[in-house]
Enzyme design. Structure first.
Site, PDB file in Angstrom:
ATOM      1  N   ARG A 165      56.682  -8.878  -3.195  1.00  0.00           N
ATOM      2  CA  ARG A 165      57.055  -9.710  -2.032  1.00  0.00           C
ATOM      3  C   ARG A 165      56.660 -11.160  -2.290  1.00  0.00           C
ATOM      4  NH1 ARG A 165      55.232  -9.290   4.405  1.00  0.00           N
ATOM      5  NH2 ARG A 165      56.102 -11.302   4.948  1.00  0.00           N
ATOM      6  N   CYS A 204      64.879  -1.455  13.926  1.00  0.00           N
ATOM      7  CA  CYS A 204      64.046  -2.624  13.629  1.00  0.00           C
ATOM      8  C   CYS A 204      63.178  -2.958  14.838  1.00  0.00           C
ATOM      9  CB  CYS A 204      64.961  -3.803  13.326  1.00  0.00           C
ATOM     10  SG  CYS A 204      64.081  -5.344  13.075  1.00  0.00           S
ATOM     11  N   ASP A 205      61.994  -3.457  14.563  1.00  0.00           N
ATOM     12  CA  ASP A 205      61.085  -3.785  15.675  1.00  0.00           C
ATOM     13  C   ASP A 205      61.260  -5.203  16.202  1.00  0.00           C
ATOM     14  OD1 ASP A 205      59.995  -5.243  13.596  1.00  0.00           O
ATOM     15  OD2 ASP A 205      57.936  -4.867  14.195  1.00  0.00           O
ATOM     16  N   HIS A 244      68.227  -8.667  12.032  1.00  0.00           N
ATOM     17  CA  HIS A 244      67.570  -9.981  11.914  1.00  0.00           C
ATOM     18  C   HIS A 244      68.572 -11.114  12.082  1.00  0.00           C
ATOM     19  CE1 HIS A 244      63.778  -8.432   9.569  1.00  0.00           C
ATOM     20  NE2 HIS A 244      63.844  -7.995  10.802  1.00  0.00           N
ATOM     21  N   TYR A 294      64.894 -14.886  13.751  1.00  0.00           N
ATOM     22  CA  TYR A 294      65.060 -15.116  12.311  1.00  0.00           C
ATOM     23  C   TYR A 294      66.250 -16.013  11.959  1.00  0.00           C
ATOM     24  CZ  TYR A 294      61.199 -12.388  10.409  1.00  0.00           C
ATOM     25  OH  TYR A 294      59.945 -11.958  10.041  1.00  0.00           O
ATOM     26  N   ARG A 310      53.827 -16.331   3.045  1.00  0.00           N
ATOM     27  CA  ARG A 310      53.538 -15.302   4.052  1.00  0.00           C
ATOM     28  C   ARG A 310      52.754 -14.111   3.447  1.00  0.00           C
ATOM     29  NH1 ARG A 310      52.253 -14.689   9.113  1.00  0.00           N
ATOM     30  NH2 ARG A 310      52.245 -12.479   9.524  1.00  0.00           N
TER      31      ARG A 310
HETATM   32  P1  NAD Z   1      52.610  -2.080   2.657  1.00  0.00           P
HETATM   33  O1  NAD Z   1      52.824  -2.566   1.276  1.00  0.00           O
HETATM   34  O2  NAD Z   1      51.304  -2.283   3.339  1.00  0.00           O
HETATM   35  O3  NAD Z   1      52.902  -0.520   2.673  1.00  0.00           O
HETATM   36  C1  NAD Z   1      54.020   0.062   2.121  1.00  0.00           C
HETATM   37  C2  NAD Z   1      53.621   1.302   1.346  1.00  0.00           C
HETATM   38  O4  NAD Z   1      54.806   1.853   0.775  1.00  0.00           O
HETATM   39  C3  NAD Z   1      52.668   1.040   0.184  1.00  0.00           C
HETATM   40  O5  NAD Z   1      51.477   1.776   0.341  1.00  0.00           O
HETATM   41  C4  NAD Z   1      53.452   1.485  -1.042  1.00  0.00           C
HETATM   42  O6  NAD Z   1      52.655   2.112  -2.021  1.00  0.00           O
HETATM   43  C5  NAD Z   1      54.453   2.447  -0.448  1.00  0.00           C
HETATM   44  N1  NAD Z   1      55.631   2.676  -1.250  1.00  0.00           N
HETATM   45  C6  NAD Z   1      56.328   1.769  -1.969  1.00  0.00           C
HETATM   46  N2  NAD Z   1      57.368   2.365  -2.576  1.00  0.00           N
HETATM   47  C7  NAD Z   1      57.326   3.666  -2.217  1.00  0.00           C
HETATM   48  C8  NAD Z   1      58.139   4.789  -2.537  1.00  0.00           C
HETATM   49  N3  NAD Z   1      59.225   4.661  -3.302  1.00  0.00           N
HETATM   50  N4  NAD Z   1      57.798   5.993  -2.016  1.00  0.00           N
HETATM   51  C9  NAD Z   1      56.715   6.119  -1.229  1.00  0.00           C
HETATM   52  N5  NAD Z   1      55.916   5.096  -0.901  1.00  0.00           N
HETATM   53  C10 NAD Z   1      56.223   3.878  -1.385  1.00  0.00           C
HETATM   54  O7  NAD Z   1      53.784  -2.712   3.506  1.00  0.00           O
HETATM   55  P2  NAD Z   1      53.884  -3.021   5.045  1.00  0.00           P
HETATM   56  O8  NAD Z   1      53.658  -4.456   5.233  1.00  0.00           O
HETATM   57  O9  NAD Z   1      53.103  -2.033   5.800  1.00  0.00           O
HETATM   58  O10 NAD Z   1      55.406  -2.759   5.306  1.00  0.00           O
HETATM   59  C11 NAD Z   1      56.007  -1.504   5.088  1.00  0.00           C
HETATM   60  C12 NAD Z   1      57.472  -1.542   5.372  1.00  0.00           C
HETATM   61  O11 NAD Z   1      57.711  -1.573   6.765  1.00  0.00           O
HETATM   62  C13 NAD Z   1      58.165  -2.771   4.813  1.00  0.00           C
HETATM   63  O12 NAD Z   1      59.447  -2.395   4.377  1.00  0.00           O
HETATM   64  C14 NAD Z   1      58.242  -3.688   5.989  1.00  0.00           C
HETATM   65  O13 NAD Z   1      59.192  -4.650   5.815  1.00  0.00           O
HETATM   66  C15 NAD Z   1      58.556  -2.687   7.035  1.00  0.00           C
HETATM   67  N6  NAD Z   1      58.361  -3.111   8.400  1.00  0.00           N
HETATM   68  C16 NAD Z   1      59.367  -2.820   9.197  1.00  0.00           C
HETATM   69  C17 NAD Z   1      59.299  -3.133  10.493  1.00  0.00           C
HETATM   70  C18 NAD Z   1      60.474  -2.772  11.323  1.00  0.00           C
HETATM   71  O14 NAD Z   1      60.366  -2.473  12.480  1.00  0.00           O
HETATM   72  N7  NAD Z   1      61.674  -2.801  10.771  1.00  0.00           N
HETATM   73  C19 NAD Z   1      58.158  -3.743  11.022  1.00  0.00           C
HETATM   74  C20 NAD Z   1      57.112  -4.043  10.179  1.00  0.00           C
HETATM   75  C21 NAD Z   1      57.223  -3.688   8.847  1.00  0.00           C
HETATM   76  C1  LMR Z   2      55.498 -10.376   7.953  1.00  0.00           C
HETATM   77  O1  LMR Z   2      54.625 -10.792   7.256  1.00  0.00           O
HETATM   78  O2  LMR Z   2      56.342 -11.133   8.390  1.00  0.00           O
HETATM   79  C2  LMR Z   2      55.565  -8.926   8.250  1.00  0.00           C
HETATM   80  O3  LMR Z   2      54.908  -8.184   7.275  1.00  0.00           O
HETATM   81  C3  LMR Z   2      55.072  -8.634   9.598  1.00  0.00           C
HETATM   82  C4  LMR Z   2      53.732  -9.262   9.930  1.00  0.00           C
HETATM   83  O4  LMR Z   2      53.368  -9.250  11.093  1.00  0.00           O
HETATM   84  O5  LMR Z   2      53.016  -9.740   9.109  1.00  0.00           O
END
Ligand code: NAD
Ligand code: LMR
Length: 442
Positions: free
Chosen positions: A93, A169-170, A200, A265, A285
């Protein structure tokens, strides 16, 4: 009531502990028999999993709990897969953000070149989760909120058209929470909305108080035109400076399409020069999230594991994530709740590509979503969406076909990139950085 077995994929995510607490707080309407965490990174999974095991033992001993990196163990016997993976993790990222910035372009998690790079990594990861689910629990549903949701959803439409995957999506949920505060309501659930767009990348066209039908758009327009979505009554403790400015910038985004309320966004697409001039390539970020949320969450997980108790834990119920339970309940209990989902357009937006994955209100029941008709949209909004949907479709083409040209076209098409030449430079550097994740492009 039926008790459910759930696996959270991406169990090592920084969001997992608070989502787990949220699931426990919702047990009355969504009872659990078993909760599993699955991740492909055993180290991250163990940090979060060990702490969650203690939380579960203390607060919900009646629910069977485990964490694993073995897909068979994780995906066998489940009713729901809640997926939030980040393929390439924060290391990648960071590059998604910094490589475009080097060329003066927006570098962001889901928007612009960074979002496309992330999309090229995510597609394979999410498709693999679907395969695991269909192999080990063919009747299960996947509720996917892994980003970049727009590109992932388009890949699902093309490559897994019959799979039981719902992309949600949140972001609209979060903005609606703020709108409710602005309108003096207790909850966003007191509002009924009409909305159209891509993930977004969309607008609310109508917001009414559910119980009375009162039109809330005049209040919101008046407020957002001056303050964006910021309001003194909003709990700012969960909002860092970066998010504050995003919510505030909605003021300027609103002005160019004032009949509607915008998603935040659009900042990245409509004010890319502003975004770049307010970015620091040395501290993007990702660095903020790693120094903030990741340190806080992993630190707390380690502390819980060391102390052997979560009694005084700082973890709070991830309140806004209840939308995931709303969705699970809609399917499991046939609640027919109205929710925004990312679904094939199929005529819902009458004057827009029927094959586009659009974000619109749907009635969700046991058979999945029934999208509502949002009608015709104006030329300005449609024009922006057509350009952006082409970007998203070209990325999926590039992934499927292994096509350098399609990916170059995708970058060149983005509103965040000024020229074909800059697009090529960014692409070549992204290819190098993503060697172990992207399909080989020819
Ligand atoms: P993070 O890196 O803290 O956690 C993601 C986890 O996924 C990691 O532990 C990683 O090892 C694991 N991972 C990666 N590839 C994988 C695979 N192929 N199989 C199984 N596990 C795998 O990330 P985060 O900041 O917690 O975000 C997680 C996801 O949620 C991101 O895609 C983020 O954009 C998304 N997100 C979505 C929303 C929403 O509502 N759409 C809101 C917040 C975050
Ligand atoms: C971001 O960084 O924009 C997302 O991972 C969500 C958050 O609150 O940090």
């Amino acid at each position: 009531m039926k008790k459910h077995s759930v696996v959270i994929a991406g169990g090592g995510s920084t969001f997992t502990p608070e989502i787990l607490l949220m699931l426990l707080s919702e047990e009355e309407r969504f009872p659990l028999s078993e909760l599993k965490l699955y991740d492909n990174d055993s180290e991250r999974q163990a940090i979060v999993g060990n702490a969650c095991a203690i939380i579960m033992k203390e607060r919900a001993p009646h629910i069977k709990f485990s964490f694993t990196t073995d897909p068979k163990e994780a995906f066998t016997g489940v009713d729901f897969v809640m997926a939030h993976i980040r393929v390439g993790k924060y290391e990648m990222r960071s590059l998604d953000e910094k490589i475009p910035l080097k060329y003066g372009c927006v570098g962001q998690e889901t928007c612009g070149a960074g979002g496309m790079a992330y999309g090229m990594r995510s597609i394979g990861g999410v498709l693999e989760l679907i395969d695991f689910m269909e192999k080990y629990s063919p009747d299960a549903w996947m509720l996917n909120y892994s980003n970049p949701a727009a590109i992932v959803a388009e890949a699902c439409r093309r490559l897994k058209p019959n799979s039981k995957v719902l992309n949600i999506c949140d972001m609209p949920v979060g903005i609606e929470d703020y709108m409710a505060v602005i309108c003096g309501l207790k909850s966003r659930k007191e509002m009924q909305v009409r909305y159209f767009g891509l993930n977004h990348f969309g607008w609310w066209t109508s917001i009414r108080e559910k119980s009375t039908g009162k039109d809330l758009m005049p209040i919101l327009k008046e407020h957002v035109s001056k303050h964006g979505y910021l309001h003194p009554n909003l709990d700012a403790s969960h909002m860092d400076e970066d998010w504050r400015s995003t919510y505030e910038k909605a003021k300027d985004t609103w002005a160019i399409s004032p009949d509607f309320m915008p998603n935040t966004y659009f900042k990245y697409y409509l004010f890319p020069d502003y975004v770049v001039s307010h970015s620091d390539i040395k501290y993007t970020r990702t660095d903020m999230v790693r120094d903030g949320r990741e340190k806080r969450v992993f630190g707390e997980c380690r502390r819980i594991t060391k102390d052997g108790t979560a009694k005084d834990s700082i973890f709070e119920v991830g309140g806004h994530a209840t939308y995931i339970v709303d969705l699970a309940c809609a399917i499991s209990n046939n609640t027919n709740e109205r929710m925004l989902l990312i679904v094939p357009n199929n005529g819902s937006i009458i004057n827009f590509d029927p094959t586009a994955m659009v974000e619109i209100p749907c009635i969700v029941g046991s058979e999945g979503p029934e999208p509502l008709v949002m009608g015709e949209i104006p030329r300005f909004n449609k024009g922006l969406m057509e350009q952006q949907v082409a970007v998203e479709k070209l990325v999926v083409d590039a992934w499927i076909e292994g096509s350098y040209l399609k990916m170059w076209q995708a970058l060149s098409m983005s509103k965040t990139i000024p020229s074909v030449e800059v697009a090529k430079k960014i692409l070549d550097e992204l290819i190098e950085a993503n060697k172990s994740f992207w399909p080989k492009l020819k």
